[in-house]
Scaffold this motif. Structure first.
Motif, short mmCIF file in Angstrom:
data_model
loop_
_atom_site.label_atom_id
_atom_site.label_comp_id
_atom_site.label_asym_id
_atom_site.label_seq_id
_atom_site.Cartn_x
_atom_site.Cartn_y
_atom_site.Cartn_z
N CYS A 29 -3.14 13.23 -3.84
CA CYS A 29 -1.85 13.57 -3.41
C CYS A 29 -1.86 15.04 -3.61
O CYS A 29 -0.56 15.67 -4.21
CB CYS A 29 -0.81 12.86 -3.88
N HIS A 78 -5.10 2.80 -3.38
CA HIS A 78 -3.99 3.50 -2.71
C HIS A 78 -4.56 4.65 -1.75
O HIS A 78 -3.94 4.98 -0.87
CB HIS A 78 -2.81 3.91 -3.28
N ASP A 137 1.35 5.58 -0.18
CA ASP A 137 0.93 6.76 0.39
C ASP A 137 1.47 7.86 -0.33
O ASP A 137 2.65 7.64 -1.01
CB ASP A 137 1.17 6.95 1.84
N CYS A 138 0.98 9.04 -0.26
CA CYS A 138 1.52 10.13 -0.95
C CYS A 138 2.86 10.45 -0.67
O CYS A 138 3.50 10.86 -1.50
CB CYS A 138 0.55 11.18 -0.94
N ASP A 149 1.06 -1.04 0.06
CA ASP A 149 0.10 0.08 -0.09
C ASP A 149 0.89 1.29 -0.07
O ASP A 149 1.79 1.13 1.04
CB ASP A 149 -0.95 0.01 1.22
N ARG A 208 -8.50 11.39 -1.06
CA ARG A 208 -9.21 11.25 0.15
C ARG A 208 -10.42 11.86 -0.08
O ARG A 208 -11.36 11.58 0.52
CB ARG A 208 -8.45 11.90 1.44
#
Length: 98
Positions: free
Chosen positions: A94, A83, A62-63, A60, A87
């Motif tokens: 991102c 991923h 993340d930004c 996974d 949001r």
């Protein structure tokens, strides 16, 4: 009748195998090339004219992981966004990378 039933019982499993093979070939033909090469279809192929590849999970991402992949700006995101880069679900992921 026994001869017919015997041959039919042999043919049904072979038909299932042939059908599964046909479905596999059709699904591969419908999959874009970049998805087959290990890039997730939820994310763009290019940013600012440069080719990029964001792999599907796992792992996974993340930004903060994207600069390691050469991505230093927000990206377009399409569902399902595995991923979770987007949001707020506005189609841009991102946004903190601006």
């Amino acid at each position: 009748m026994g001869w017919y039933r015997n041959h039919l019982n042999r043919a049904i499993p072979l038909f299932g195998v042939a059908l599964a093979g046909l479905l596999l070939v059709l699904s591969l033909m419908a999959t874009p090339v970049f998805a087959q090469s290990g890039c997730d279809r939820a994310y763009p192929q290019t940013i600012s004219g440069r080719e990029i590849c964001i792999p599907p999970p796992p792992p996974d991402l993340d930004c903060p992981d994207l600069p390691r992949l050469g991505i230093r700006e927000p990206i377009a995101v399409s569902p399902p966004d595995p991923h979770r880069f987007d949001r707020d679900r506005d189609g841009i992921g991102c946004e903190t990378l601006r």
